[in-house]
Write a protein that holds these residues in place. Structure first.
Motif, PDB file in Angstrom:
ATOM      1  N   GLU A  86     -22.818  23.755 -17.788  1.00 36.58           N
ATOM      2  CA  GLU A  86     -22.807  23.288 -16.678  1.00 36.58           C
ATOM      3  C   GLU A  86     -21.560  22.466 -16.188  1.00 36.58           C
ATOM      4  OE1 GLU A  86     -26.664  21.729 -15.570  1.00 36.58           O
ATOM      5  OE2 GLU A  86     -27.230  23.460 -14.655  1.00 36.58           O
ATOM      6  N   GLY A  87     -20.940  21.788 -17.155  1.00 34.66           N
ATOM      7  CA  GLY A  87     -19.922  21.047 -17.145  1.00 34.66           C
ATOM      8  C   GLY A  87     -18.614  21.528 -16.649  1.00 34.66           C
ATOM      9  N   TYR A  88     -18.567  22.946 -17.389  1.00 34.95           N
ATOM     10  CA  TYR A  88     -17.230  23.574 -17.235  1.00 34.95           C
ATOM     11  C   TYR A  88     -17.432  24.090 -15.948  1.00 34.95           C
ATOM     12  CZ  TYR A  88     -15.406  24.679 -21.866  1.00 34.95           C
ATOM     13  OH  TYR A  88     -14.579  24.505 -23.042  1.00 34.95           O
ATOM     14  N   ARG A  89     -18.560  24.667 -15.424  1.00 35.58           N
ATOM     15  CA  ARG A  89     -18.763  25.191 -14.107  1.00 35.58           C
ATOM     16  C   ARG A  89     -18.350  24.162 -13.060  1.00 35.58           C
ATOM     17  NH1 ARG A  89     -23.445  28.966 -15.590  1.00 35.58           N
ATOM     18  NH2 ARG A  89     -22.535  31.007 -16.173  1.00 35.58           N
ATOM     19  N   LEU A 121     -26.774  11.278 -27.437  1.00 35.64           N
ATOM     20  CA  LEU A 121     -27.636  10.839 -28.416  1.00 35.64           C
ATOM     21  C   LEU A 121     -28.049  11.979 -29.460  1.00 35.64           C
ATOM     22  CD1 LEU A 121     -30.232   8.405 -26.455  1.00 35.64           C
ATOM     23  CD2 LEU A 121     -28.741   7.772 -28.378  1.00 35.64           C
ATOM     24  N   PHE A 122     -28.205  12.976 -28.804  1.00 35.38           N
ATOM     25  CA  PHE A 122     -28.516  14.268 -29.596  1.00 35.38           C
ATOM     26  C   PHE A 122     -27.430  14.697 -30.492  1.00 35.38           C
ATOM     27  CE2 PHE A 122     -28.638  18.631 -30.370  1.00 35.38           C
ATOM     28  CZ  PHE A 122     -30.198  18.930 -30.454  1.00 35.38           C
ATOM     29  N   THR A 123     -26.026  14.405 -29.928  1.00 32.22           N
ATOM     30  CA  THR A 123     -24.975  14.999 -30.757  1.00 32.22           C
ATOM     31  C   THR A 123     -24.649  13.789 -31.774  1.00 32.22           C
ATOM     32  OG1 THR A 123     -24.021  15.866 -28.731  1.00 32.22           O
ATOM     33  CG2 THR A 123     -22.421  15.270 -30.617  1.00 32.22           C
ATOM     34  N   LEU A 124     -24.886  12.619 -31.537  1.00 30.80           N
ATOM     35  CA  LEU A 124     -24.625  11.700 -32.646  1.00 30.80           C
ATOM     36  C   LEU A 124     -25.848  11.609 -33.621  1.00 30.80           C
ATOM     37  CD1 LEU A 124     -23.713   8.559 -30.666  1.00 30.80           C
ATOM     38  CD2 LEU A 124     -22.008   9.958 -32.001  1.00 30.80           C
ATOM     39  N   LEU A 125     -26.917  11.831 -33.260  1.00 32.84           N
ATOM     40  CA  LEU A 125     -27.855  12.209 -34.546  1.00 32.84           C
ATOM     41  C   LEU A 125     -27.680  13.396 -35.202  1.00 32.84           C
ATOM     42  CD1 LEU A 125     -31.212  11.321 -32.332  1.00 32.84           C
ATOM     43  CD2 LEU A 125     -30.382  10.174 -34.340  1.00 32.84           C
ATOM     44  N   THR A 126     -27.168  14.420 -34.478  1.00 29.70           N
ATOM     45  CA  THR A 126     -27.002  15.940 -35.135  1.00 29.70           C
ATOM     46  C   THR A 126     -25.750  15.370 -36.390  1.00 29.70           C
ATOM     47  OG1 THR A 126     -27.411  17.145 -33.374  1.00 29.70           O
ATOM     48  CG2 THR A 126     -26.046  18.149 -35.064  1.00 29.70           C
ATOM     49  N   LEU A 127     -24.656  14.579 -35.734  1.00 32.65           N
ATOM     50  CA  LEU A 127     -23.487  14.232 -36.528  1.00 32.65           C
ATOM     51  C   LEU A 127     -23.944  13.579 -37.806  1.00 32.65           C
ATOM     52  CD1 LEU A 127     -20.755  13.332 -33.986  1.00 32.65           C
ATOM     53  CD2 LEU A 127     -20.685  15.217 -35.821  1.00 32.65           C
ATOM     54  N   ALA A 128     -24.971  12.650 -37.644  1.00 36.13           N
ATOM     55  CA  ALA A 128     -25.499  11.797 -38.840  1.00 36.13           C
ATOM     56  C   ALA A 128     -26.028  12.594 -39.821  1.00 36.13           C
ATOM     57  CB  ALA A 128     -26.450  10.582 -38.190  1.00 36.13           C
ATOM     58  N   LEU A 129     -26.962  13.522 -39.284  1.00 35.92           N
ATOM     59  CA  LEU A 129     -27.860  14.446 -39.835  1.00 35.92           C
ATOM     60  C   LEU A 129     -26.683  15.543 -40.820  1.00 35.92           C
ATOM     61  CD1 LEU A 129     -30.401  15.599 -41.028  1.00 35.92           C
ATOM     62  CD2 LEU A 129     -30.571  17.314 -38.752  1.00 35.92           C
ATOM     63  N   GLY A 130     -25.835  15.786 -40.198  1.00 33.54           N
ATOM     64  CA  GLY A 130     -25.068  16.635 -40.662  1.00 33.54           C
ATOM     65  C   GLY A 130     -24.151  16.105 -41.953  1.00 33.54           C
ATOM     66  N   GLY A 170     -24.791  13.615 -14.127  1.00 36.28           N
ATOM     67  CA  GLY A 170     -25.622  12.447 -14.251  1.00 36.28           C
ATOM     68  C   GLY A 170     -25.468  11.563 -15.328  1.00 36.28           C
ATOM     69  N   TRP A 171     -25.763  10.470 -15.509  1.00 36.88           N
ATOM     70  CA  TRP A 171     -25.781   9.550 -16.516  1.00 36.88           C
ATOM     71  C   TRP A 171     -26.811   9.845 -17.665  1.00 36.88           C
ATOM     72  CZ3 TRP A 171     -29.647   6.368 -18.097  1.00 36.88           C
ATOM     73  CH2 TRP A 171     -30.649   5.773 -17.079  1.00 36.88           C
ATOM     74  N   ARG A 172     -28.087  10.079 -17.135  1.00 34.68           N
ATOM     75  CA  ARG A 172     -29.114  10.588 -17.830  1.00 34.68           C
ATOM     76  C   ARG A 172     -28.843  11.741 -18.766  1.00 34.68           C
ATOM     77  NH1 ARG A 172     -31.937   8.958 -13.179  1.00 34.68           N
ATOM     78  NH2 ARG A 172     -33.448   7.026 -13.412  1.00 34.68           N
ATOM     79  N   ALA A 173     -28.527  12.658 -18.229  1.00 36.33           N
ATOM     80  CA  ALA A 173     -27.919  14.032 -18.963  1.00 36.33           C
ATOM     81  C   ALA A 173     -27.070  13.649 -20.094  1.00 36.33           C
ATOM     82  CB  ALA A 173     -27.545  14.922 -17.905  1.00 36.33           C
ATOM     83  N   THR A 174     -25.760  12.802 -19.833  1.00 38.48           N
ATOM     84  CA  THR A 174     -24.721  12.195 -20.436  1.00 38.48           C
ATOM     85  C   THR A 174     -25.467  11.503 -21.869  1.00 38.48           C
ATOM     86  OG1 THR A 174     -23.216  12.461 -18.486  1.00 38.48           O
ATOM     87  CG2 THR A 174     -22.595  11.000 -20.570  1.00 38.48           C
ATOM     88  N   LYS A 221     -37.554  21.487 -17.161  1.00 38.08           N
ATOM     89  CA  LYS A 221     -37.366  20.390 -17.972  1.00 38.08           C
ATOM     90  C   LYS A 221     -37.311  20.853 -19.412  1.00 38.08           C
ATOM     91  CE  LYS A 221     -39.645  17.079 -15.240  1.00 38.08           C
ATOM     92  NZ  LYS A 221     -40.917  16.189 -15.018  1.00 38.08           N
ATOM     93  N   ILE A 222     -37.820  21.610 -19.958  1.00 38.22           N
ATOM     94  CA  ILE A 222     -37.888  22.241 -21.198  1.00 38.22           C
ATOM     95  C   ILE A 222     -36.489  22.865 -21.498  1.00 38.22           C
ATOM     96  CG2 ILE A 222     -38.633  24.071 -22.898  1.00 38.22           C
ATOM     97  CD1 ILE A 222     -41.424  23.468 -21.905  1.00 38.22           C
ATOM     98  N   LEU A 223     -36.106  24.041 -20.709  1.00 36.29           N
ATOM     99  CA  LEU A 223     -34.583  24.457 -20.821  1.00 36.29           C
ATOM    100  C   LEU A 223     -33.573  23.431 -20.862  1.00 36.29           C
ATOM    101  CD1 LEU A 223     -35.024  27.657 -18.703  1.00 36.29           C
ATOM    102  CD2 LEU A 223     -35.073  27.361 -20.933  1.00 36.29           C
ATOM    103  N   ARG A 224     -33.768  22.192 -19.996  1.00 36.18           N
ATOM    104  CA  ARG A 224     -32.592  21.307 -20.094  1.00 36.18           C
ATOM    105  C   ARG A 224     -32.658  20.225 -21.341  1.00 36.18           C
ATOM    106  NH1 ARG A 224     -29.388  20.693 -15.898  1.00 36.18           N
ATOM    107  NH2 ARG A 224     -29.938  21.618 -13.733  1.00 36.18           N
ATOM    108  N   LEU A 225     -33.418  20.429 -22.115  1.00 33.23           N
ATOM    109  CA  LEU A 225     -33.327  19.830 -23.447  1.00 33.23           C
ATOM    110  C   LEU A 225     -32.191  20.569 -24.321  1.00 33.23           C
ATOM    111  CD1 LEU A 225     -37.230  19.448 -24.155  1.00 33.23           C
ATOM    112  CD2 LEU A 225     -35.513  17.706 -23.508  1.00 33.23           C
ATOM    113  N   ASN A 226     -31.886  21.902 -24.005  1.00 33.08           N
ATOM    114  CA  ASN A 226     -30.876  22.414 -24.804  1.00 33.08           C
ATOM    115  C   ASN A 226     -29.316  21.825 -24.393  1.00 33.08           C
ATOM    116  OD1 ASN A 226     -28.978  24.040 -25.450  1.00 33.08           O
ATOM    117  ND2 ASN A 226     -29.356  25.981 -24.233  1.00 33.08           N
ATOM    118  N   PRO A 227     -28.793  21.109 -25.333  1.00 35.49           N
ATOM    119  CA  PRO A 227     -27.692  20.420 -25.044  1.00 35.49           C
ATOM    120  C   PRO A 227     -26.430  21.385 -24.829  1.00 35.49           C
ATOM    121  CG  PRO A 227     -28.050  20.716 -27.610  1.00 35.49           C
ATOM    122  CD  PRO A 227     -29.299  21.195 -26.638  1.00 35.49           C
TER     123      PRO A 227
END
Length: 266
Positions: free
Chosen positions: A218-221, A242-251, A233-237, A206-212
């Motif tokens: 895994e999507g490539y593979r 959410l992580f990416t949009l927050l990163t964009l806003a912070l950037g 699955g939809w949860r990972a998506t 679970k901790i390792l899967r926090l890595n975006p």
């Protein structure tokens, strides 16, 4: 949305900057553009020799280890190359930073676009290796472009943060380099989550899967090798975006706050 509109209206400038950056990489080098592929290929060969041959790593879910490794390495090499280059972009192009009317937000995007150009050639090489490895050609391969877009959006946010902070704290460039080294081993590039037993390591998984980057690699593979592009699955998506949009806003926030002071420091 205003930032996105500015990027779209300045697409021609972004293309010219990208072409200029790629030409600069080739100056004074005999192999020129080829150097962009040498490092990830050498790393792939080393891992294949050590893990695949010396340790006799078996096929992963029916796919030869070298093919499985190269599919994940292609995604990681694009991300790491773009972020590493973008972190130092304002120092590299300090002469543009001092121009009053120049739109500085294009510079980190230029590094991402340059890495993207190299990555497209890398993907062609990967496709040849997959076909040689008897992986069936499928329409699911096109889903790679979705994951590529996802990685580029994540890169944009991270690049604005690291590039802006690096102007005032030069240690940021070194921190990014070290973080990428850790990130390589914490991202399933040469290992797979199937290696972990379900019991006893569930918290670690679970901790390792926090890595975006897990979502992208895994999507490539899943797209290239297993004909299951959206198996995450939809949860990972939802988590990834959410992580990416927050990163964009912070950037965007960090860049806007620090941009007026760039010229004074550089």
């Amino acid at each position: 949305m205003r930032h996105l509109r500015d990027v779209l209206t300045g697409a021609d400038l972004l293309l010219r900057l990208t072409a200029h950056d790629l030409r600069n990489r080739c100056l004074g080098s005999t192999l020129g553009f080829v150097w962009a592929f040498i490092q990830p290929f050498v790393m792939t060969i080393i891992l294949w020799c050590v893990v695949g041959i010396a340790l006799r790593a078996p096929a992963v879910r029916g796919v030869p280890f070298i093919v499985w490794l190269l599919a994940g390495m292609s995604a990681w090499s694009f991300f790491s190359e773009a972020l590493n280059q973008a972190a130092n972009v304002f120092y590299e192009y300090a002469f543009l930073v001092k121009k009053v009317n120049f739109r500085l937000f294009f510079l980190p995007l230029m590094k991402i676009a340059a890495a993207l150009a190299v990555h497209f050639v890398f993907l062609l090489i990967v496709a040849v290796v997959l076909i040689a490895g008897r992986v069936p050609v499928s329409w699911n391969w096109l889903a790679v472009f979705y994951y590529l877009f996802s990685a580029a959006m994540l890169l944009a946010g991270l690049s604005y943060v690291t590039a802006a902070l690096n102007v005032f704290l030069r240690d940021i460039g070194h921190i990014v380099n070290i973080a990428l080294q850790f990130g390589f081993w914490l991202t399933p590039v040469f290992w797979d989550f199937a290696m972990f037993p379900l019991q006893g390591h569930s918290l670690l998984v679970k901790i390792l899967r926090l890595n975006p980057l897990v979502y992208v690699v895994e999507g490539y593979r899943n797209s290239l090798l297993f004909s299951a592009p959206f198996a995450a699955g939809w949860r990972a998506t939802v988590y990834f975006w959410l992580f990416t949009l927050l990163t964009l806003a912070l950037g965007r926030l960090v860049f806007r706050k620090l941009r007026p002071h760039f010229a004074d420091v550089l």
